[in-house]
Write a protein that holds these residues in place. Structure first.
Motif, PDB file in Angstrom:
ATOM      1  N   ARG A 164     -12.616  15.230  -1.633  1.00  0.00           N
ATOM      2  CA  ARG A 164     -13.098  17.275  -1.596  1.00  0.00           C
ATOM      3  C   ARG A 164     -13.750  17.592  -2.219  1.00  0.00           C
ATOM      4  O   ARG A 164     -14.045  16.679  -3.984  1.00  0.00           O
ATOM      5  CB  ARG A 164     -11.497  17.639  -1.686  1.00  0.00           C
ATOM      6  N   LEU A 173       0.850  -1.195  -0.107  1.00  0.00           N
ATOM      7  CA  LEU A 173       0.133  -0.301   0.046  1.00  0.00           C
ATOM      8  C   LEU A 173       0.792   1.060  -0.123  1.00  0.00           C
ATOM      9  O   LEU A 173       1.086   2.079  -0.810  1.00  0.00           O
ATOM     10  CB  LEU A 173      -0.602  -0.210   1.448  1.00  0.00           C
ATOM     11  N   PRO A 203      -6.209   9.937   8.661  1.00  0.00           N
ATOM     12  CA  PRO A 203      -7.481   8.931   8.081  1.00  0.00           C
ATOM     13  C   PRO A 203      -6.938   7.338   9.307  1.00  0.00           C
ATOM     14  O   PRO A 203      -7.373   7.306  10.590  1.00  0.00           O
ATOM     15  CB  PRO A 203      -7.968   8.835   7.907  1.00  0.00           C
ATOM     16  N   ASP A 253     -12.414  10.108  10.371  1.00  0.00           N
ATOM     17  CA  ASP A 253     -12.166  10.046   9.491  1.00  0.00           C
ATOM     18  C   ASP A 253     -12.865  11.526   8.974  1.00  0.00           C
ATOM     19  O   ASP A 253     -11.550  12.022   8.200  1.00  0.00           O
ATOM     20  CB  ASP A 253     -13.103   9.071   8.971  1.00  0.00           C
ATOM     21  N   ARG A 294      -7.577   6.605  13.652  1.00  0.00           N
ATOM     22  CA  ARG A 294      -8.563   5.867  13.847  1.00  0.00           C
ATOM     23  C   ARG A 294      -8.014   5.226  15.209  1.00  0.00           C
ATOM     24  O   ARG A 294      -9.500   4.716  15.857  1.00  0.00           O
ATOM     25  CB  ARG A 294      -8.375   4.605  12.638  1.00  0.00           C
ATOM     26  N   GLN A 335      -6.831   2.667  -1.125  1.00  0.00           N
ATOM     27  CA  GLN A 335      -7.653   2.568  -0.450  1.00  0.00           C
ATOM     28  C   GLN A 335      -8.268   1.298  -0.020  1.00  0.00           C
ATOM     29  O   GLN A 335      -8.031   0.320   0.602  1.00  0.00           O
ATOM     30  CB  GLN A 335      -7.789   3.819   1.002  1.00  0.00           C
ATOM     31  N   GLN A 355     -14.553   1.240   6.035  1.00  0.00           N
ATOM     32  CA  GLN A 355     -13.269   3.084   6.203  1.00  0.00           C
ATOM     33  C   GLN A 355     -14.894   3.886   5.758  1.00  0.00           C
ATOM     34  O   GLN A 355     -15.314   3.724   4.980  1.00  0.00           O
ATOM     35  CB  GLN A 355     -12.702   2.637   5.644  1.00  0.00           C
ATOM     36  N   GLU A 356     -14.534   4.703   6.334  1.00  0.00           N
ATOM     37  CA  GLU A 356     -15.531   5.851   6.135  1.00  0.00           C
ATOM     38  C   GLU A 356     -14.402   7.118   5.455  1.00  0.00           C
ATOM     39  O   GLU A 356     -13.611   7.545   5.607  1.00  0.00           O
ATOM     40  CB  GLU A 356     -15.636   6.360   7.094  1.00  0.00           C
ATOM     41  N   VAL A 357     -14.021   7.268   4.040  1.00  0.00           N
ATOM     42  CA  VAL A 357     -13.879   8.316   3.630  1.00  0.00           C
ATOM     43  C   VAL A 357     -14.439   9.618   2.774  1.00  0.00           C
ATOM     44  O   VAL A 357     -15.410   9.477   2.421  1.00  0.00           O
ATOM     45  CB  VAL A 357     -12.312   7.885   2.146  1.00  0.00           C
ATOM     46  N   TYR A 358     -14.208  10.707   3.763  1.00  0.00           N
ATOM     47  CA  TYR A 358     -14.331  11.903   2.901  1.00  0.00           C
ATOM     48  C   TYR A 358     -13.151  12.948   1.648  1.00  0.00           C
ATOM     49  O   TYR A 358     -12.473  12.916   2.008  1.00  0.00           O
ATOM     50  CB  TYR A 358     -14.660  13.355   3.700  1.00  0.00           C
ATOM     51  N   GLN A 404       0.721   4.136  -2.829  1.00  0.00           N
ATOM     52  CA  GLN A 404       0.694   5.411  -2.423  1.00  0.00           C
ATOM     53  C   GLN A 404       2.015   6.278  -3.266  1.00  0.00           C
ATOM     54  O   GLN A 404       1.404   7.029  -3.054  1.00  0.00           O
ATOM     55  CB  GLN A 404       0.365   5.036  -1.585  1.00  0.00           C
ATOM     56  N   ALA A 440      -9.373  13.609   7.348  1.00  0.00           N
ATOM     57  CA  ALA A 440      -9.837  14.601   5.865  1.00  0.00           C
ATOM     58  C   ALA A 440      -9.463  15.839   5.596  1.00  0.00           C
ATOM     59  O   ALA A 440      -9.265  16.536   5.393  1.00  0.00           O
ATOM     60  CB  ALA A 440     -11.392  14.358   5.391  1.00  0.00           C
ATOM     61  N   ALA A 487     -13.836   6.161  14.827  1.00  0.00           N
ATOM     62  CA  ALA A 487     -13.863   6.052  13.832  1.00  0.00           C
ATOM     63  C   ALA A 487     -14.243   6.980  12.882  1.00  0.00           C
ATOM     64  O   ALA A 487     -13.722   7.841  12.030  1.00  0.00           O
ATOM     65  CB  ALA A 487     -14.451   4.605  13.266  1.00  0.00           C
ATOM     66  N   SER A 526      -6.231  17.621   4.310  1.00  0.00           N
ATOM     67  CA  SER A 526      -6.293  18.938   2.837  1.00  0.00           C
ATOM     68  C   SER A 526      -5.167  20.410   3.322  1.00  0.00           C
ATOM     69  O   SER A 526      -5.550  20.927   2.375  1.00  0.00           O
ATOM     70  CB  SER A 526      -7.958  19.474   3.054  1.00  0.00           C
ATOM     71  N   GLY A 578      -3.952   9.570   2.371  1.00  0.00           N
ATOM     72  CA  GLY A 578      -3.639   8.079   2.305  1.00  0.00           C
ATOM     73  C   GLY A 578      -3.555   7.478   3.541  1.00  0.00           C
ATOM     74  O   GLY A 578      -4.405   6.274   3.971  1.00  0.00           O
ATOM     75  N   ASN A 620     -17.010  16.016   1.368  1.00  0.00           N
ATOM     76  CA  ASN A 620     -16.800  16.266   2.916  1.00  0.00           C
ATOM     77  C   ASN A 620     -17.331  17.499   2.886  1.00  0.00           C
ATOM     78  O   ASN A 620     -17.097  19.292   2.451  1.00  0.00           O
ATOM     79  CB  ASN A 620     -15.394  16.521   2.715  1.00  0.00           C
TER      80      ASN A 620
END
Lengths: 304, 392
Positions: B200, A3, A260, A273, A264, B212, B195-198, A7, A277, A269, A281, A257, B174
């Motif tokens: 942009r 992974l 989050p 997340d 956790r 992921q 998994q929860e992903v926000y 990435q 995020a 959870a 950013s 990647g 998001n």
């Protein structure tokens, strides 16, 4: 591990895209002293040029040509008609004029091609994926983007370090007055540099077409990160643009990647997340602030 | 609290004003219907479909709805809440329009609907249905013809249960609607959210998120990326080779017939939920799809179907009130929902939102071309999660 490697590849790919844009932007600013906000518009024009050519002719090579031609011609016109009048003005005037250009080009594209996003098919030989990391099929088109980006970086290195034009470009970035005093046609040099920047932005747009949506305003989305790259790398330095772009690309991708996931371990959870995020950013801007704290002129300042 | 009081006061005033307004209708002047919708920008095709289908219904009745002459005034809100509000004010004040519809996006509805309702107007929503107006702030003169926003995502959760997915990876942009989408999905999904992903809202490259997903090895992916966002996401999903290993289970806005045309092969095998689809066998739906295709030469999206049903419902109400849009009479007539809905069964719940059946759809090849195919009914007479909070 797989992974992380994947990435890193993603980061590298984002990095070279940013580099193609940042190289032109940093040269134009470093050598000509012009802040060109409309650089993203050249990216958009290149992408639309390629998308339309591909739809009409169905050939990917012609699309490449069409995109480069559209971006190059638009760049030269932009320099001749607008920017030439701005060299002597201060930065605020330049920002205002080039911001106007952004609005102009966005509306022009709406008039010409409508508001629906356009799509470019992948070139036939790059539709599949390659398992360069065991167990992770990686899209071969993204590998092509990395290869093209690195080839352009190498080409620019040779052009700037090993040729006469490159010597003038370097001299123009560091000792502008002296170059002028030695009788070099600085206007021609400026047009050449701007044209080169436009071609690189157009190339980035063409490469972006099959992966991202070709749509109005696509240039502004990526322009902000490009400015971050230029500031981190050092304004006017192509080497700085390359390192800055790779750094921003990798850091942004890794933060998105992994942050989050790391959070956790600490938080509930869905909170982790959401916070992750937000943090990821902000990441590249925090990075820029840190670099400016330590090296206020960027990592590789051109005007030493 | 303040607004409720204000609403009550204006409702009281209006009953005094109603007898004065009534004679105007008796003279047979057309009833003006104000349509505020999104016609420009990447979301412009949604409003275009709603408008075109609504006007189709009016044309089929030669400029009437339910036997009453109507005049439809259409304005573009540009997906800007402020612009929507100023159009609503202009419609109310200058055009004296009391019946409005059309809004596509919830954030625009948030500024348009309160103005219309405070002025004792009627609002019939063909699409946007935020939770506020379905729950505590529900209103006697506010009707929704499509669904409640959360229900879209809840049904995707139910579909994931039905398909036997135990571990889901969920993503959304998001912003408010994105966060609501993930909350709605989790409300009905019984398994584990890996998994929860926000993402942009201005994001174009999803490589980091796709990596992921690959690493998390979920049974399936739920993603809410409406319009252009979703097209980019799906194409990259297919390019990354995930389509064959990790299926998707999405709500209707992530895949309509327009996005399907843009995404192409990358959408094959996608599971989604909807309250309507072009292949419905009931006569009303078949007639609508045929008429829409004949007139506009394209396949109607479910937005078009909602616009059409909105026109039919208004028509049915006007038929019973004989052209009056006095709110009380209109409400009695409207709530009967006495029209042949293109989705088959249709009724209003206690909060004046639909109670309807939901279906599982799948993107499949039909005669060589990709299409949305209805597979099975997954929910019957489903209302929404906020109806209990509404006291009317």
């Amino acid at each position: 591990m797989a992974l992380l490697a994947e990435q890193l590849l993603n980061g590298l790919q984002l990095g070279v895209m940013l580099f193609l844009l940042a190289a032109g932007l940093t040269l134009v600013f470093g050598i000509m002293g012009v802040i060109n906000l409309a650089h993203g518009s050249l990216y958009m024009v290149g992408a639309f040029g390629a998308a339309v050519t591909a739809q009409v002719t169905g050939s990917w090579w012609l699309a490449l040509l069409g995109g480069l031609l559209a971006a190059g011609v638009t760049g030269l016109l932009m320099e001749l008609v607008v920017l030439r009048r701005l060299y002597a003005r201060d930065h605020l005037d330049q920002v205002l004029a080039t911001f106007g250009l952004i609005l102009f080009f966005n509306q022009l594209m709406v008039l010409l091609f409508g508001r629906q996003p356009r799509f470019v098919a992948l070139p036939a030989w790059f539709t599949g994926s390659v398992e360069i990391i065991p167990g992770v099929p990686y899209p071969s088109y993204r590998l092509l983007i990395i290869a093209v980006g690195l080839a352009v970086a190498a080409g620019l290195y040779v052009l700037i370090q090993r040729t006469r034009v490159g010597m003038l470009v370097r001299a123009g970035a560091t000792h502008r007055e002296m170059v002028r005093a030695l009788g070099v046609d600085i206007r021609l040099l400026y047009t050449l540099v701007f044209g080169l920047g436009a071609l690189l932005a157009g190339l980035a747009g063409i490469m972006a077409g099959p992966v991202f949506n070709v749509q109005i305003g696509m240039g502004e989305q990526i322009l902000i990160q490009t400015f971050v790259v230029v500031v981190i790398g050092g304004i006017g330095s192509v080497r700085g643009a390359l390192f800055g772009a790779l750094l921003v690309g990798v850091v942004d991708t890794l933060l998105r990647g992994f942050v989050p996931g790391l959070l956790r371990g600490l938080l509930d959870a869905s909170q982790a997340d959401a916070l992750g995020a937000a943090l990821s950013s902000m990441g590249v801007y925090v990075l820029m602030a840190l670099v400016l704290l330590i090296k206020p002129r960027g990592i590789f300042p051109a005007h030493a | 609290m303040k607004r409720r009081g204000f609403l009550a006061a204006s409702a009281g005033l209006s009953t005094l004003a109603a007898p004065l307004a009534a004679p105007a209708f008796a003279q047979g002047a057309p009833i003006k219907i104000g349509m505020i919708t999104t016609l420009s920008g990447p979301g412009g095709y949604l409003g275009q479909d709603i408008r075109d289908a609504f006007q189709l219904a009016v044309e089929q009745e030669q400029g009437k709805l339910g036997g009453t002459n109507v005049q439809v005034l259409v304005e573009d809100d540009g997906l800007r809440p402020g612009q929507g509000k100023s159009i609503a004010e202009r419609f109310l004040r200058n055009e004296r329009i009391k019946l409005m519809t059309g809004v596509v996006f919830s954030n625009v509805l948030g500024t348009v609907a309160p103005d219309v309702l405070d002025a004792d107007g009627i609002y019939v929503s063909p699409n946007a249905a935020p939770s506020g107006f379905a729950g505590r702030e529900c209103h006697r003169n506010y009707y929704t013809m499509a669904w409640q926003n959360d229900t879209l995502h809840e049904t995707a959760g139910v579909l994931a249960n039905t398909l036997g997915y135990k571990r889901m990876f969920i993503l959304a942009p998001n912003y408010q609607a994105g966060r609501d989408a993930l909350t709605g999905f989790k409300r009905k999904f019984g398994g584990e959210v890996v998994q929860e992903v926000y993402t942009r809202l201005d994001q174009t490259d999803y490589a980091a998120e796709l990596a992921q997903i690959r690493a998390a090895r979920p049974d399936a992916v739920f993603q809410f990326h409406p319009g252009g966002l979703g097209i980019g996401f799906l194409r990259q999903y297919a390019q990354a080779g995930l389509l064959s290993s990790v299926p998707q289970c999405v709500p209707a806005p992530s895949m309509d017939s327009t996005t399907l045309a843009a995404v192409g092969e990358a959408a094959e095998g996608l599971n989604l939920t909807s309250h309507w689809n072009t292949d419905f066998q009931n006569p009303a739906s078949q007639a609508f799809v045929a008429a829409f295709r004949a007139k506009y030469n394209r396949t109607p999206t479910y937005y078009a179907q909602q616009g059409y049903d909105t026109a039919l419902a208004i028509g049915a109400a006007l038929r019973q009130t004989r052209g009056s849009i006095d709110p009380a009479a209109f409400r009695t007539a409207m709530l009967k929902a006495d029209f042949q809905s293109t989705r088959g069964k249709f009724a209003f719940g206690p909060n004046q939102h639909p109670v309807q059946d939901w279906y599982a759809l799948k993107v499949e090849k039909v005669n060589g071309a990709l299409a949305l195919v209805t597979k099975s009914k997954i929910l019957e007479n489903e209302g929404d999660s906020y109806a209990a909070q509404c006291r009317l």
